[in-house]
Design a protein around this motif. Structure first.
Motif, PDB file in Angstrom:
ATOM      1  N   ASN A 238      32.711 109.707  70.198  1.00  0.00           N
ATOM      2  CA  ASN A 238      32.922 108.809  69.069  1.00  0.00           C
ATOM      3  C   ASN A 238      34.065 107.824  69.328  1.00  0.00           C
ATOM      4  OD1 ASN A 238      31.007 109.320  66.942  1.00  0.00           O
ATOM      5  ND2 ASN A 238      31.941 111.332  66.664  1.00  0.00           N
ATOM      6  N   ALA A 239      35.115 108.300  69.968  1.00  0.00           N
ATOM      7  CA  ALA A 239      36.330 107.490  70.116  1.00  0.00           C
ATOM      8  C   ALA A 239      36.278 106.525  71.295  1.00  0.00           C
ATOM      9  CB  ALA A 239      37.544 108.409  70.282  1.00  0.00           C
ATOM     10  N   ILE A 240      35.366 106.731  72.249  1.00  0.00           N
ATOM     11  CA  ILE A 240      35.414 105.970  73.490  1.00  0.00           C
ATOM     12  C   ILE A 240      35.202 104.476  73.259  1.00  0.00           C
ATOM     13  CG2 ILE A 240      32.967 106.284  74.034  1.00  0.00           C
ATOM     14  CD1 ILE A 240      35.939 106.239  76.527  1.00  0.00           C
ATOM     15  N   GLN A 241      34.406 104.091  72.264  1.00  0.00           N
ATOM     16  CA  GLN A 241      34.228 102.663  72.005  1.00  0.00           C
ATOM     17  C   GLN A 241      35.564 102.022  71.640  1.00  0.00           C
ATOM     18  OE1 GLN A 241      31.052 101.248  69.376  1.00  0.00           O
ATOM     19  NE2 GLN A 241      32.390  99.601  68.715  1.00  0.00           N
ATOM     20  N   ASN A 242      36.351 102.712  70.830  1.00  0.00           N
ATOM     21  CA  ASN A 242      37.644 102.158  70.440  1.00  0.00           C
ATOM     22  C   ASN A 242      38.639 102.179  71.592  1.00  0.00           C
ATOM     23  OD1 ASN A 242      37.313 101.557  67.499  1.00  0.00           O
ATOM     24  ND2 ASN A 242      36.699 103.693  67.509  1.00  0.00           N
ATOM     25  N   ILE A 243      38.492 103.137  72.500  1.00  0.00           N
ATOM     26  CA  ILE A 243      39.326 103.137  73.706  1.00  0.00           C
ATOM     27  C   ILE A 243      38.973 101.914  74.555  1.00  0.00           C
ATOM     28  CG2 ILE A 243      39.853 104.378  75.846  1.00  0.00           C
ATOM     29  CD1 ILE A 243      39.348 106.997  74.276  1.00  0.00           C
ATOM     30  N   GLY A 244      37.672 101.575  74.632  1.00  0.00           N
ATOM     31  CA  GLY A 244      37.250 100.359  75.323  1.00  0.00           C
ATOM     32  C   GLY A 244      37.831  99.120  74.676  1.00  0.00           C
ATOM     33  N   SER A 245      37.875  99.130  73.350  1.00  0.00           N
ATOM     34  CA  SER A 245      38.474  97.997  72.632  1.00  0.00           C
ATOM     35  C   SER A 245      39.944  97.835  72.983  1.00  0.00           C
ATOM     36  CB  SER A 245      38.326  98.201  71.117  1.00  0.00           C
ATOM     37  OG  SER A 245      36.970  98.163  70.730  1.00  0.00           O
ATOM     38  N   LEU A 246      40.647  98.966  73.072  1.00  0.00           N
ATOM     39  CA  LEU A 246      42.070  98.924  73.418  1.00  0.00           C
ATOM     40  C   LEU A 246      42.295  98.246  74.766  1.00  0.00           C
ATOM     41  CD1 LEU A 246      43.332 102.491  72.359  1.00  0.00           C
ATOM     42  CD2 LEU A 246      44.030 100.306  71.370  1.00  0.00           C
ATOM     43  N   ALA A 247      41.394  98.496  75.704  1.00  0.00           N
ATOM     44  CA  ALA A 247      41.563  97.957  77.054  1.00  0.00           C
ATOM     45  C   ALA A 247      41.485  96.434  77.085  1.00  0.00           C
ATOM     46  CB  ALA A 247      40.505  98.554  77.989  1.00  0.00           C
ATOM     47  N   SER A 248      40.760  95.835  76.132  1.00  0.00           N
ATOM     48  CA  SER A 248      40.603  94.373  76.160  1.00  0.00           C
ATOM     49  C   SER A 248      41.514  93.641  75.186  1.00  0.00           C
ATOM     50  CB  SER A 248      39.144  93.994  75.877  1.00  0.00           C
ATOM     51  OG  SER A 248      38.679  94.594  74.690  1.00  0.00           O
TER      52      SER A 248
END
Length: 522
Positions: free
Chosen positions: A79-89
């Motif tokens: 569930n959280a990985i999409q938001n972790i991807g957002s953090l990277a950009s």
């Protein structure tokens, strides 16, 4: 401390310049403009689709079997990985929005999301699925940073607030499609039960990839880049049927130039430090950071990502029933959010936020009581009452926190820090979401209904903050709204810049009348 004063309901500074014959339903240029805006608004649908899809997938045995029944930390990561991807950009998104323009940044994000949804659909392992969701989040940040800013910067003035408020409201349009897609694919006895919903997540991105470069660019970005002629033509084409001498167009053009000039001379620092460099910016960031946290820490995270766990604890365990309720809830949410979007100019931002916070506190308390009753006595009626109060809670949430958090944020930020300030807003949301998505399932398992009491107390804190610090912004142009936080001097400078419009317009009108008089005598 006294509550933040609401700005008096004054006449729109541009109201007398509006051609009342130009409406969203009868003017071809405004209809075309609004069509481009819809293309930008569906960026939010991608995000909404994801939250609802992950809710639905957790109720699909086909998805659970394909990924070895994920639970605990693995489920939290999915569930959280999409938001972790957002953090990277996040470090890059505002620079692209300000550097290459709003349109191209949306295009860049959409391109990444098209690739990511293809990988997600074709996933053969949980690692591949997680990687694809990381990329979806990475691309979404670019599109989600630029799209709402472009909406608010190109909208026809009288429709700016409702249209920008619709941006976040259409989160639920994606959520509805995902909820009913997973409900419909529930009976497919193959991996296509979850692959089809994954594939459909890419539709908004495909549309943007194909079309967004043909949309108008932000006049504010064009003026900032010294492309004044293009900016004036864009404003004239969509706001005045191509008339570059239209009084409304001249007013907007001069006001934008005055605001950007003010930012350049008075607030020359446009780096990250500028977000807290002045008292006005500190006021803005205090509200923006709070709204970002509040939007995710109001108890809504339990239902947004772990509805099936809530249902399990109140005795509703059938997958079909869970998916059906989820689908109906998304339609309910969309209806309330869209309704509130069109009430923004009439009721005001402050009123809607305060009503929302008060009712959320009341209905969440009622949820906690009914949840406790079911946990202690196993009364089915109490479990059903929890569902009723979930619906009422979301109606309260949707009248402010769905439509207003994005529109209020972008309108109170001046152009020079709009991209960076909005990026901070999205960053805080992602951090709050990551915390929620890891902590909520663990806390709910450990505390059951008692976990609801934490949110009841927190909602009361939200109401107090909003009462003291939220400033009303209705009945102002975008530039005037942003200047509210910088004091009277800023408002006066913006107004003086716009006054030049009236002089130009009056001069042009007198010349026109004079020419007409000469022609008639001839």
């Amino acid at each position: 401390m006294a509550p933040a004063a609401a700005v008096s309901d004054q006449e729109h500074s541009f109201a007398h310049l509006i051609d009342q014959r130009r409406k969203w339903y009868n003017n071809k240029r405004i209809i075309t403009l609004n069509a481009w805006i819809v293309l930008l608004l569906i960026t939010s649908s991608t995000n909404g689709y994801d939250g609802s899809m992950m809710n639905g997938l957790q109720s699909l045995p086909q998805w659970e079997n394909a990924f070895d029944n994920p639970s605990g930390g693995k489920l939290g990561l999915l569930n959280a990985i999409q938001n972790i991807g957002s953090l990277a950009s996040y470090p890059f998104a505002p620079y692209m929005s300000d550097g290459i323009g709003r349109r191209r940044t949306v295009f860049f994000g959409a391109t990444i999301m098209c690739v990511a949804t293809a990988i997600q659909t074709a996933s053969q392992s949980v690692g591949m699925f997680i990687g694809a969701r990381f990329l979806i989040g990475f691309g979404l940040t670019f599109a989600a940073n630029a799209a709402p800013m472009l909406v608010t910067e190109i909208s026809y003035p009288t429709y700016r607030a409702p249209l920008t408020s619709l941006y976040n409201s259409l989160w639920y349009s994606g959520s509805i499609v995902a909820a009913w897609t997973t409900y419909g694919t529930f009976k497919i006895n193959s991996t296509w039960a979850w692959r089809l919903p994954s594939l459909l997540q890419g539709i908004p991105s495909i549309l943007q990839f194909a079309l967004v470069l043909f949309a108008p660019e932000s006049p504010r970005w064009l003026i900032k880049k010294g492309r004044d002629v293009e900016a004036l033509k864009t404003l004239a084409y969509y706001h005045a049927d191509g008339d570059e001498q239209d009084p409304l167009v001249l007013y907007e053009f001069n006001e934008i130039k005055a605001a950007i000039e003010y930012d350049r001379t008075v607030a020359a620092n446009t780096g990250w430090k500028s977000l807290i460099a002045t008292p006005g910016n500190r006021k803005r960031m205090r509200i923006i950071v709070a709204l970002a946290f509040f939007s995710q820490w109001s108890g809504n995270g339990l239902v947004s990502y772990y509805l099936n766990k809530v249902f399990d604890q109140i005795g509703i365990t059938g997958s079909g029933t869970q998916l059906l309720i989820n689908g109906i809830l998304q339609i309910w949410n969309l209806g309330w959010a869209v309704f509130a979007s069109f009430m923004v100019n009439k009721l005001g931002r402050r009123f809607l936020f305060l009503v929302s916070a008060a009712l959320m506190t009341l209905f969440y308390m009622a949820q906690a009581i009914c949840f406790a009753e079911y946990a202690e006595h196993g009364n089915p009626a109490s479990g059903h009452a929890v569902i009723a109060f979930i619906f009422l809670f979301y109606a309260a949430y949707d009248v402010a926190f769905t439509p207003l958090i994005v529109s209020y944020t972008v309108e109170i930020l001046p152009y020079n820090i709009r991209a960076k300030g909005f990026n901070i807003f999205n960053l805080i949301i992602s951090l709050a979401l990551i915390f929620n998505q890891y902590v909520n399932p663990i806390a709910l398992d450990a505390l059951s209904w008692k976990y609801y009491l934490v949110y009841v107390c927190w909602l009361a804190v939200e109401f107090i903050f909003l009462w003291f610090f939220l400033i009303e912004t209705k009945n102002r142009t975008l530039e005037e709204t942003a200047a509210l936080f910088d004091g009277e001097e800023a408002l006066e400078q913006i107004a003086q810049g716009a006054e030049a419009t009236h002089e130009v317009y009056e001069h042009a009108s007198l010349e026109k009348q004079s020419d007409s008089g000469v022609d008639s005598k001839a």
